[in-house]
Each structure stands twice: as structure tokens, then as C-alpha cells.
Scaffold this motif. Sequence first.
Motif: not given
Length: 330
Positions: A13, A17-18, A38, A44, A47, A87, A129, A154, A182
Motif C-alpha cells: 500500500g 496516503q499512509d 500488487s 498510481s 503521491r 487494502a 487495523s 470494510y 482513527f
Amino acid sequence: MTRKVPKKSLITGITGQDGAYLAQFLLDKGYEVSGVLSDGHQHSLHRLKILGIADRVQLLSCRLTDIDCVGKLLSEVQPNEIYNLAAISSVGISFEKPDQTMQYNCLSVVALLEAVRRLGIKTRVYQASSSEMFGNALCLPVTEDSILNPISPYAISKVAGHLLVKNYRLAYKIFCCSGILFNHESVLRPDNFVTKKIVSTAVRISKGSREKLKLGNITIKRDWGYAPQYVRGMWLMLQQALPNDYVIASGQTHSLQEFVELAFINLDLRWEEHVDIDRGLFRPSDITVTLGDSSRARKEIGWEYDMSFSDLVKILVKDEVEYQTTQILS
Ligand code: NDP
């Protein structure tokens, strides 16, 4: 003089963003960073390009739901740390594609943990998580021990990953941690997430666009934080003597309406003149309020968060103005 061997990290991933902020954080710490693209998924790199790090990370291809493929990848990279961030990450999309969400989000966690177990390697694993796992929690704020009560495909897929991590830790003593994050936002959020949609539309309206901002239920309340500060929590979890699960949250909750109001105020606009409520955008089931308690993360791993909600919205608006300006110029 001997030079210190850099630690190796692998991020699934990495294009999200992360993933992008974490890659930047780990590069700054002197890590070698590899990311997984993957097989069969259109990625793309924009980022990574925005952060100016696309050519500083090694990108490898793998079918992340296939244990053998993941095993081969781990043997090749031999990472000290793996961050499993890939994910289907949108609650809304998970209602449209529940089968793909369950399949990808659950099987990719099994494949990763099982590959680590079969290889018998000491690699430390971080699993992404989510606060969504607690649904409409009976008791707020939510801690690591709150009851899991997921109310979307989800969230159900994230509960499966979360419980797998606990199981592999207990059964096989693998160093794996779940970060129960969160909502955290930034200019790098994909366009289909509501905060990005609000801020990017408001900025376009401030530049003269005559479009309307269409929103669903704006009474929901969320615990929102700033993404670049949350990735540090992921890293801290993997630096401890023992693995555990940690809530990473701002500890404040605000309604979506407050978010909209502030975003428009930052652009000298009145939100009521530009927003339409569309009942078609309401979710089949939604969480009314989220609020997290990060006391364990503060005490055990030293993760702190002190940005106010109004500063968060201010930064999101400022970064979006800059982002849209560079998009026009490039
Ligand atoms: P993003 O949606 O920005 O990134 C998700 C990453 O997963 C991207 O690299 C994306 O690739 C990849 N991906 C999506 N679908 C697939 C698929 N079918 N096969 C392979 N790769 C896929 O999410 P975030 O960075 O915001 O979140 C990172 C993780 O943290 C996710 O697991 C998310 O569920 C979880 N999380 C996030 C929270 C948040 O507020 N941001 C809160 C709690 C948990 P690409 O972009 O190239 O399509």
C-alpha cells in the motif's frame, strides 16, 4: 570506521496516503524502503511523486493474496519490518464491493503472516487495523479492549485481519502489532474520501467554480487527525521489546458539519450557500460517533498528538490550495 547497515522495510500500500508518508518517514530515518505493487491492480505513483520520493524507493510486484508469492518476495527483500497498509480502504466502496473487500482485505493478511511463519524469519509486522471495527461503541472513548462490533463489510474485513494478528502472536510468537488508527487526513487522501471531497470542492469554489458540494449525513462525528503524525505511531509500535496493539487517535470528536463550516470559513465562504444534502449518499449503516483513547500508545510507545481540530482543517485547506495551484501549473 564501520558504517551502520541500514534497516530494510517493506510497505504494502505504498502508493496510498499512509504508504507515501510512511515511506518518507522511514527514508528520513535512514531505512531502505521497498514497496509492493500488487499484481492485477492499477496503481498510481502520484503521491510518491508529490513527496519527491518516487525514485528513492524500490518498487516490487507481487500477488499479495498468494502465500507462495509473498514468501518469495520476503526471501528476496529480507525486510526487518513490514508495514501492511494495502487494502480496499473505503467504507463506501466496501458496501458496493463486499466480495472483493472481504477477499482482498482478509486473504492478504493471512498470506503475509503465514509467509512469515513458514519462512521462520524474525521480521516484525505492522497491520493496519481501524476504528471502524468498533462500530457504534457502547462506551466512549474506545480503547484497545473495547468490544468489536463492525457494521460494514470494510470493518468486518479489518476485524478478521486484527484477530489474525492476535492469533499469530499467541500461537507462533510472531512479532506482529495492530495499529488501531482513527480517521487521519491529508492532501494525499484519495478523492472518494469525504474530507478530501469537501476541501477540494471548497477550494475550487473559492477560485470561481459554480459547482455544489453534495454530501450525505453531516451529523456524524469523527475523531480526525493529521496523517503524517500517525505514521510515526506505526513505526514506534515495531521498535518495542514486545508486540502489542495500540489505538492511535486525536482524542477529540467533531461533526462533519463542523468540518464543512471550518473548511469554508478558511476560504472566506459561507458553507450553507454551497452545500446540498443528498439522501442518496447516506450509507446503509453508519457509525454515529467515533472517539479514541490513545493512553496506552502515549505511555508505552511515547506517541503524542497535539494538533487542534481547527489547525487540522486549516492545514488541509492550505495544502489543497497549494496542490491545486501546482496541478494547474504542471
Ligand atoms: P489508501 O486508500 O490511501 O491506500 C490504500 C493502499 O492499498 C493503496 O496503495 C492502494 O493502491 C492499495 N490497494 C487498494 N486496493 C487494492 C487491491 N485490491 N489490491 C492491492 N492493493 C490495493 O489508504 P490509507 O493510506 O489511508 O490507509 C492505509 C491503511 O490503513 C489501509 O489498510 C486502511 O484501511 C487503514 N486505515 C486507514 C485509516 C485512515 O483514516 N486513513 C484509518 C484506519 C485504518 P492504489 O492507491 O495505487 O490504488
